[in-house]
Structures are given as C-alpha cells and as structure tokens.
Scaffold this motif. Structure first.
Motif, PDB file in Angstrom:
ATOM      1  N   HIS A  12       2.840 -16.742 -12.170  1.00 29.45           N
ATOM      2  CA  HIS A  12       2.184 -16.068 -11.047  1.00 29.45           C
ATOM      3  C   HIS A  12       1.403 -17.041 -10.180  1.00 29.45           C
ATOM      4  N   ALA A  13       0.786 -18.025 -10.819  1.00 28.57           N
ATOM      5  CA  ALA A  13      -0.051 -18.966 -10.085  1.00 28.57           C
ATOM      6  C   ALA A  13       0.769 -19.855  -9.170  1.00 28.57           C
ATOM      7  N   LYS A  14       1.920 -20.329  -9.647  1.00 31.20           N
ATOM      8  CA  LYS A  14       2.760 -21.235  -8.876  1.00 31.20           C
ATOM      9  C   LYS A  14       4.231 -20.846  -9.032  1.00 31.20           C
ATOM     10  N   PRO A  15       4.654 -19.705  -8.507  1.00 29.96           N
ATOM     11  CA  PRO A  15       6.033 -19.255  -8.704  1.00 29.96           C
ATOM     12  C   PRO A  15       7.053 -20.199  -8.087  1.00 29.96           C
ATOM     13  N   ASN A  16       8.090 -20.512  -8.879  1.00 33.48           N
ATOM     14  CA  ASN A  16       9.208 -21.340  -8.425  1.00 33.48           C
ATOM     15  C   ASN A  16       8.785 -22.758  -8.027  1.00 33.48           C
TER      16      ASN A  16
ATOM     17  N   ARG B 288       4.103 -27.412  -2.707  1.00 37.52           N
ATOM     18  CA  ARG B 288       4.009 -27.508  -1.249  1.00 37.52           C
ATOM     19  C   ARG B 288       2.647 -27.069  -0.716  1.00 37.52           C
ATOM     20  N   HIS B 289       1.748 -26.668  -1.610  1.00 37.89           N
ATOM     21  CA  HIS B 289       0.367 -26.324  -1.240  1.00 37.89           C
ATOM     22  C   HIS B 289       0.321 -25.255  -0.156  1.00 37.89           C
ATOM     23  N   GLN B 290       1.029 -24.154  -0.379  1.00 36.79           N
ATOM     24  CA  GLN B 290       1.034 -23.059   0.590  1.00 36.79           C
ATOM     25  C   GLN B 290      -0.093 -22.080   0.305  1.00 36.79           C
ATOM     26  N   ASP B 291      -0.416 -21.258   1.301  1.00 42.44           N
ATOM     27  CA  ASP B 291      -1.378 -20.193   1.067  1.00 42.44           C
ATOM     28  C   ASP B 291      -0.762 -19.153   0.131  1.00 42.44           C
ATOM     29  N   TRP B 292      -1.583 -18.285  -0.422  1.00 41.02           N
ATOM     30  CA  TRP B 292      -1.152 -17.344  -1.463  1.00 41.02           C
ATOM     31  C   TRP B 292      -0.027 -16.434  -0.984  1.00 41.02           C
ATOM     32  N   LEU B 293      -0.176 -15.836   0.186  1.00 45.23           N
ATOM     33  CA  LEU B 293       0.826 -14.903   0.697  1.00 45.23           C
ATOM     34  C   LEU B 293       2.159 -15.607   0.932  1.00 45.23           C
ATOM     35  N   THR B 294       2.138 -16.722   1.603  1.00 48.61           N
ATOM     36  CA  THR B 294       3.377 -17.438   1.908  1.00 48.61           C
ATOM     37  C   THR B 294       4.051 -17.933   0.647  1.00 48.61           C
ATOM     38  N   MET B 295       3.268 -18.471  -0.285  1.00 43.44           N
ATOM     39  CA  MET B 295       3.832 -18.992  -1.531  1.00 43.44           C
ATOM     40  C   MET B 295       4.528 -17.897  -2.330  1.00 43.44           C
ATOM     41  N   GLN B 296       3.879 -16.748  -2.454  1.00 46.31           N
ATOM     42  CA  GLN B 296       4.452 -15.672  -3.266  1.00 46.31           C
ATOM     43  C   GLN B 296       5.710 -15.093  -2.615  1.00 46.31           C
ATOM     44  N   LEU B 297       5.701 -14.926  -1.306  1.00 47.78           N
ATOM     45  CA  LEU B 297       6.847 -14.317  -0.641  1.00 47.78           C
ATOM     46  C   LEU B 297       8.025 -15.270  -0.502  1.00 47.78           C
TER      47      LEU B 297
ATOM     48  N   GLN C 162       3.181  -7.657  -8.536  1.00 49.11           N
ATOM     49  CA  GLN C 162       3.104  -8.732  -9.499  1.00 49.11           C
ATOM     50  C   GLN C 162       2.517 -10.011  -8.933  1.00 49.11           C
ATOM     51  N   HIS C 163       2.780 -10.284  -7.687  1.00 46.29           N
ATOM     52  CA  HIS C 163       2.438 -11.601  -7.179  1.00 46.29           C
ATOM     53  C   HIS C 163       1.282 -11.616  -6.192  1.00 46.29           C
ATOM     54  N   LEU C 164       1.229 -10.716  -5.272  1.00 47.80           N
ATOM     55  CA  LEU C 164       0.095 -10.706  -4.363  1.00 47.80           C
ATOM     56  C   LEU C 164      -1.143 -10.133  -5.027  1.00 47.80           C
ATOM     57  N   PHE C 165      -0.958  -9.058  -5.810  1.00 50.74           N
ATOM     58  CA  PHE C 165      -2.084  -8.387  -6.454  1.00 50.74           C
ATOM     59  C   PHE C 165      -1.763  -8.160  -7.933  1.00 50.74           C
ATOM     60  N   PRO C 166      -1.870  -9.180  -8.771  1.00 47.03           N
ATOM     61  CA  PRO C 166      -1.462  -9.054 -10.178  1.00 47.03           C
ATOM     62  C   PRO C 166      -2.203  -7.971 -10.946  1.00 47.03           C
ATOM     63  N   THR C 167      -3.435  -7.647 -10.556  1.00 47.56           N
ATOM     64  CA  THR C 167      -4.210  -6.652 -11.304  1.00 47.56           C
ATOM     65  C   THR C 167      -4.035  -5.233 -10.759  1.00 47.56           C
ATOM     66  N   MET C 168      -3.192  -5.066  -9.772  1.00 48.74           N
ATOM     67  CA  MET C 168      -2.986  -3.722  -9.213  1.00 48.74           C
ATOM     68  C   MET C 168      -2.113  -2.876 -10.137  1.00 48.74           C
ATOM     69  N   PRO C 169      -2.512  -1.627 -10.443  1.00 46.73           N
ATOM     70  CA  PRO C 169      -1.655  -0.754 -11.256  1.00 46.73           C
ATOM     71  C   PRO C 169      -0.389  -0.392 -10.503  1.00 46.73           C
ATOM     72  N   ARG C 170       0.706  -0.331 -11.212  1.00 41.37           N
ATOM     73  CA  ARG C 170       2.022  -0.209 -10.578  1.00 41.37           C
ATOM     74  C   ARG C 170       2.220   1.092  -9.799  1.00 41.37           C
ATOM     75  N   HIS C 171       1.474   2.138 -10.145  1.00 41.30           N
ATOM     76  CA  HIS C 171       1.710   3.410  -9.454  1.00 41.30           C
ATOM     77  C   HIS C 171       1.186   3.414  -8.018  1.00 41.30           C
ATOM     78  N   ASN C 172       0.517   2.346  -7.600  1.00 35.85           N
ATOM     79  CA  ASN C 172       0.018   2.273  -6.229  1.00 35.85           C
ATOM     80  C   ASN C 172       0.849   1.372  -5.323  1.00 35.85           C
ATOM     81  N   TYR C 173       1.903   0.805  -5.859  1.00 37.54           N
ATOM     82  CA  TYR C 173       2.693  -0.149  -5.069  1.00 37.54           C
ATOM     83  C   TYR C 173       3.188   0.444  -3.753  1.00 37.54           C
ATOM     84  N   HIS C 174       3.711   1.674  -3.834  1.00 37.24           N
ATOM     85  CA  HIS C 174       4.337   2.260  -2.649  1.00 37.24           C
ATOM     86  C   HIS C 174       3.328   2.507  -1.532  1.00 37.24           C
ATOM     87  N   LEU C 175       2.053   2.614  -1.874  1.00 34.80           N
ATOM     88  CA  LEU C 175       1.025   2.826  -0.859  1.00 34.80           C
ATOM     89  C   LEU C 175       0.665   1.537  -0.132  1.00 34.80           C
TER      90      LEU C 175
END
Length: 456
Positions: free
Chosen positions: A231-235, A361-370, A397-410
C-alpha cells in the motif's frame, strides 16, 4: 547555521536542545529538503510529517507496521502515508515527539520532489470531507453478517459430509465451499488488518488474528508487514513485495529491458505468459505463501501468531480426520488452497500487474496509487468475488486504507471528479479485460526482455 537561518547536518545543536532517543536535537533546528533527502540509508533515516523532521533511524525497528514500510519513506515527505495508515493520527503523534529533530525552513515548500501542491491540498480536503461525513466509520452489522456467512460456509461444508457421506461429488462440493470460505475470510482479514472495522485498534488486532490465524492458518504480523509495504509503495521495485518476483517473472516496461541488457536469463521470460498458468495461480498460496509464513514466524519467534495458525490446523484435522484420515485431510486442505490460490491471484493481479511498474518516482499519494491500480466494473458478482472493491479498488484499498468497504460507492464519484480536475488517469475495466490484460502484460514484458537480450 546555513543560509536563511537553516541548520545543517554538521551544525552544533542549539543551546538548550536535548538529544532524543532517535538522535534528535530537541526539535528547534531547521532543514532544507536537500538535507532531509540525504538521510535515506539503512543506518540513517529521517522523514517529514506536516513539515516536522523526525529521525526514525532507531525507532523504525519498533514500528508496529514493520521496519520496511516506514523505511521506504526515509528522506521523503511521509505526511500523506501517515494520515492514510493511522485511523487516529493524533494518538500516534505522541510516539513521534521523542524523535523530533526540527522542521523545514520557512522558505521550503511543504511538498518534496516537485509534487503538485494544489493536488495534494485538494486530496487532503477530500479526506477531511469524508471524515466529517462519517464515511471512514464502519457499520458493525455489515461485518458481523460477513463473518457469519464465512462461518456458515464452514459449517455447511462439514455438515454435507456428516449427512451424505464422502463420495467424489460431495467431496468436490465440500472443497468448493471451503475454498469460498477461505477466500472470503481472506478479504475479511484484510479489513481488520487495515483497522477499518472496530473503533479501537486493539479489537481490530485481536479479530485480525482470529480471522487470519484461526480461520485461515496464516500470520497477522506476516500479512501486515508485507501488505502495508504494497500500500505504501504500490508497484515500486524493491519496496512493494508484490512485484518482487524472485527472478521468476520480469514485470513492467523497464525491468525486462534491464535484465535483457545485462543478459540475465533465470527463466525463459519470453514464455512467461504461458508458464504463469503453471506456477502462478496454482502455487502462490499452497507453496510460496505457506513456506514464507512458516519461515517468518519461526525466524521472528512469533509464537502468538504460530499458536493462532496451529489452532486452524488442529480444528481442521479434528473435523475432517474422521472422514478422510490424515493423508486424505492433507490432500483436502491442499486442494482447497489450490482453488483459493487461483481466486486470489486473479483478483489481486488484474488490478496491479497491467499497470505501471517502475522504480521509485516520488509521486504524490493520489498519483502514485492511481498509476499502479485499475478498477473493475461494478456488479453484484464482482463485488462479492473481489471483496467488494471491484469498482473502487483505488478508493478503498489504496487512497483510504482504513475506510470500511461498504462506503466505497459513496466516495467513487468524488475521487473521479478530483482525478478529472487534475488530469490523473482513472482506469476502469471489465472483469474479462482485467484478466486478459494480466496475460497480455506478461507477454509484453517477456517480448521486451527478449528484444533487449538479443539486440542490446
């Protein structure tokens, strides 16, 4: 003192500054990004959180998330990762106080490595909004029912044999039910491991050990230390264990060329899209993960996790020994792991393997995860099959690792709008395309290796 009132590495501590356990100078010094970035080695590690500079060299060994995940941010701004991984950052900050050695000079920007400050601020504003609206809080009933359906599958599989016997067809059906329960327990332990279910972290930790240990026979600490790095450094090579292929595969666009130029040929990589079906999905869980988990628990003397793991196998053999005997029970659990492994590999790899795989590549969190993750189109089956993150993998999983899954669609429309505003690609695929892209990406990487191996 350096120019502009900045204290350099070789400067003497200011009068009255104490030296903390991490080798700190009391927190009154100021530094430039250039100075911070020099401290990125194994025996010398600094990082920045909210413009405060911390010396984590010694404390990293005691980091609950593992030494590697925090070390991956040495010499960098770790603010976004710090906020993403900790449900209660204010509680964690008290552990940082003894490590504080100073702060960034007023003339230094808040973001390092030329990151887009507006994008970072907009993403933080989005997170603040989600917290205000309660979208990071879980519904206990959802997860209680989810755990209940896993336990029900376990009970039905055993009851099937008690009532109707052990014919080949019933044994196969029992195996399918057990593989389903194991896969779903894998998704559930993921929730507890990310502290996204219970308000108290201690309850998440206990339930995590119960689900991954007693229900699956694995290790919570092994999973945490491995998965948090992903999660910290995907791919990111050397930082994400999921792209550490141990020379069995070459991944992405750069590694194959690097191997080819160096004439490295541990495997016939131009055929990796074919032998993937033989050594990838069938063997990851029953062989590689199984060996790695046992090795990790014994080397780290993690007897608590070992006890939880052994409780699974004790329960399993007590349940199925009367039907199949010892060797038959071993064959049953091996076949269940074989089925589960196929499920796990395809679900996890279709989101990441076809995406960008590169060095740091030292990207910001949003860009790195996407850049490292794509999504699969939403449907009732996909949500259940892919731990209810199919449509919104990056979001949960990647932008908000602690978010409960039932809120993803919101949250999905909000994140997508933010990506469109800043021109960050947001990829969504069908389930079929996601699976075929795994094979296509392996073939592409293999062809790149062959071309470099033969002609460069």
């Amino acid at each position: 003192m350096g120019g502009g009132g900045q204290q350099t590495e070789s400067s003497e501590p200011a009068k009255g500054d104490g030296v903390g356990p991490g080798g700190g100078r009391g927190g009154s010094a100021v530094y430039t990004w250039e100075e911070v970035q020099k401290h990125c080695h194994r025996g010398d590690q600094w990082l920045v959180i909210d413009r405060k500079v911390y010396n984590i060299t010694q404390w990293a060994k005691r980091h609950p998330g593992g030494i590697r995940v925090i070390s991956h941010f040495a010499g960098e701004d770790a603010t976004e990762a710090f906020v993403a991984f900790h449900p209660d950052p204010n509680f964690v900050r008290k552990f940082l106080k003894p490590l504080l050695i100073g702060e960034l000079a007023p003339t230094e920007p808040s973001q390092d490595q030329g990151k887009n400050a507006v994008l970072v601020q907009d993403f933080q504003a989005l997170r603040d909004r989600l917290e205000r609206e309660g979208l990071l809080r879980a519904r206990p009933l959802f997860f209680s029912l989810y755990l209940g359906h896993i336990l029900l599958l376990e009970a039905l599989a055993l009851g099937l044999l008690w009532v109707w016997g052990t014919s080949w067809s019933l044994t196969l059906l029992c195996s399918l039910m057990l593989a389903t329960s194991q896969a779903q327990a894998g998704w559930l332990q993921h929730d507890y491991g990310h502290l996204s279910v219970c308000k108290k972290s201690s309850w998440n930790h206990v339930l995590h050990k119960f689900v991954i240990g007693h229900l699956k026979g694995a290790s919570a600490n092994w999973w945490n230390h491995r998965h948090f790095q992903h999660h910290a450094k995907p791919n990111v090579f050397s930082k994400d264990p999921d792209v550490n292929s141990l020379h069995v595969f070459v991944l992405g666009d750069k590694q194959p060329v690097e191997y080819g130029i160096k004439k490295l040929k541990y495997m016939p990589y131009h055929h990796q899209h074919q032998y993937f079906f033989l050594i990838g999905p069938p063997l990851l869980i029953p062989v590689y993960f199984h060996i790695q988990i046992l090795r990790t628990m014994f080397l780290r003397q993690d007897w608590v996790d070992l006890a939880w793991s052994m409780s699974f196998y004790l329960r399993f053999f007590c349940c199925y020994y009367p039907f199949f005997g010892f060797f038959g029970s071993v064959a049953l659990i091996s076949f269940v792991r074989f089925l589960e492994s196929h499920w796990f590999v395809w679900v996890t790899q279709m989101n990441h393997l076809p995406m960008e795989i590169d060095h740091e590549r030292h990207q910001d969190w949003l860009t790195m995860q996407l850049s490292a993750t794509c999504n699969i189109e939403q449907s009732t089956f996909n949500d259940w099959f892919m731990k209810q993150i199919s449509h919104l993998t990056v979001i949960c999983q990647h932008l908000f690792p602690t978010m409960p899954r039932h809120n993803y669609h919101l949250v999905a429309p909000l994140v997508r709008a933010l990506c469109e505003k800043h021109g960050v690609p947001y990829q969504v695929k069908t389930l079929q395309k996601g699976m075929t892209d795994v094979v296509r990406s392996l073939k592409k990487s293999g062809d790149l290796w062959l071309d470099a191996y033969l002609h460069k």
